[in-house]
Design a protein around this motif. Structure first.
Motif, mmCIF file in Angstrom:
data_model
loop_
_atom_site.group_PDB
_atom_site.id
_atom_site.type_symbol
_atom_site.label_atom_id
_atom_site.label_comp_id
_atom_site.label_asym_id
_atom_site.label_seq_id
_atom_site.Cartn_x
_atom_site.Cartn_y
_atom_site.Cartn_z
ATOM 1 N N VAL A 3 0.852 -1.285 -0.059
ATOM 2 C CA VAL A 3 -0.096 0.087 0.014
ATOM 3 C C VAL A 3 0.910 1.152 -0.026
ATOM 4 O O VAL A 3 0.603 2.116 -0.616
ATOM 5 N N ARG A 6 2.549 2.007 -3.427
ATOM 6 C CA ARG A 6 1.496 2.664 -4.489
ATOM 7 C C ARG A 6 0.875 3.808 -4.057
ATOM 8 O O ARG A 6 -0.050 4.068 -4.812
ATOM 9 N N GLN A 7 1.318 4.365 -3.027
ATOM 10 C CA GLN A 7 0.947 5.690 -2.685
ATOM 11 C C GLN A 7 0.764 6.772 -3.920
ATOM 12 O O GLN A 7 -0.310 7.605 -4.045
ATOM 13 N N GLU A 10 -1.971 5.813 -6.241
ATOM 14 C CA GLU A 10 -3.377 6.028 -5.356
ATOM 15 C C GLU A 10 -3.765 7.393 -5.484
ATOM 16 O O GLU A 10 -4.950 7.804 -5.656
ATOM 17 N N SER A 11 -2.794 8.147 -5.074
ATOM 18 C CA SER A 11 -3.141 9.676 -5.021
ATOM 19 C C SER A 11 -3.408 10.299 -6.314
ATOM 20 O O SER A 11 -4.234 11.140 -6.534
ATOM 21 N N TRP A 13 -4.873 8.460 -8.818
ATOM 22 C CA TRP A 13 -6.276 7.992 -9.116
ATOM 23 C C TRP A 13 -7.292 8.570 -8.165
ATOM 24 O O TRP A 13 -8.364 9.137 -8.662
ATOM 25 N N LEU A 14 -6.882 9.320 -7.041
ATOM 26 C CA LEU A 14 -7.869 9.988 -6.308
ATOM 27 C C LEU A 14 -7.846 11.441 -6.717
ATOM 28 O O LEU A 14 -9.092 11.982 -7.017
ATOM 29 N N GLU A 125 -13.816 2.135 -15.397
ATOM 30 C CA GLU A 125 -12.941 2.539 -14.348
ATOM 31 C C GLU A 125 -11.467 2.659 -15.314
ATOM 32 O O GLU A 125 -10.714 3.660 -14.966
ATOM 33 N N PHE A 129 -9.554 6.330 -14.377
ATOM 34 C CA PHE A 129 -8.596 5.976 -13.721
ATOM 35 C C PHE A 129 -7.219 5.574 -14.583
ATOM 36 O O PHE A 129 -6.315 5.639 -14.223
ATOM 37 N N SER A 171 -11.767 -3.644 -8.571
ATOM 38 C CA SER A 171 -11.577 -2.217 -8.413
ATOM 39 C C SER A 171 -10.032 -1.832 -8.443
ATOM 40 O O SER A 171 -9.522 -2.935 -7.743
ATOM 41 N N PHE A 173 -8.614 -0.026 -6.658
ATOM 42 C CA PHE A 173 -8.391 0.214 -5.361
ATOM 43 C C PHE A 173 -8.323 -1.083 -4.467
ATOM 44 O O PHE A 173 -7.650 -1.045 -3.491
ATOM 45 N N ASP A 174 -8.726 -2.250 -5.092
ATOM 46 C CA ASP A 174 -8.660 -3.456 -4.443
ATOM 47 C C ASP A 174 -7.574 -4.457 -4.928
ATOM 48 O O ASP A 174 -7.552 -5.470 -4.592
#
Length: 186
Positions: A3, A6-7, A10-11, A13-14, A125, A129, A171, A173-174
């Protein structure tokens, strides 16, 4: 640990999701409020993403046709069929029948597992994303009711268990790939 690695992704993606929804990031919103500016967000991103999504789905899932076909190879090898004494045309005709039956079976399995709906989620998605993930093939165990006759007027309820192929949406995120891998196979 994965996690944390991949920060950055992921940021991003947000940020993509906020842009798709039409939300300002905190810094921009504070700057607008400090200058008493308009908070109207002209959301071009959603329009572009939905246009791309509809075009991709139109290509992947045509309305009037299947998105795949199966045909025999130029020299088909038919398993479980004695081809001795058959001409090349008869072998090819038999191979076409078997290919057509397999195509119908695959089409039925895709319909039963809800492939179109799952693919729509993954394409959505992917357009928002940049990544869309499908997990396949996945085996599902189903139980089918069978009434077995015990006598002429008495039946017993039994269940026939079958394994059917399916597909699942995952997803972004999963999904936690190994961020140190250079290729997907690693």
């Amino acid at each position: 640990q994965q996690v944390q690695k991949r920060q950055i992704t992921e940021s991003r993606w947000l940020d993509d999701l906020a842009q798709y929804r039409g939300d300002y990031d905190n810094d921009t919103l504070q700057a607008i409020e400090a200058n008493n500016g308009s908070q109207t967000y002209v959301n071009i991103t959603r329009k572009k993403a939905l246009t791309a999504e509809s075009r991709l789905l139109e290509m992947a899932l045509p309305t009037n046709d299947k998105n795949f076909s199966i045909s025999p190879t130029p020299v088909p090898a038919l398993l479980g069929v004695d081809t001795a004494g058959l001409s090349e045309d008869e072998i090819m005709t038999l191979a076409r029948k078997k290919a057509s039956a397999m195509e119908a079976e695959i089409d039925d399995q895709l319909t039963e597992c809800g492939f179109h709906e799952v693919l729509r989620k993954a394409v959505h998605e992917a357009c928002v994303f940049g990544n869309g993930i499908l997990k396949a093939p996945v085996l599902y165990e189903t139980k089918e009711r069978i009434y077995e006759p015990l006598s002429e007027s008495v039946f017993e309820l039994a269940f026939d268990e079958k394994l059917l192929p399916g597909v699942e949406f995952v997803s972004v995120f999963d999904f936690f790939p190994d961020m140190s891998a250079r290729e997907f196979e690693d």
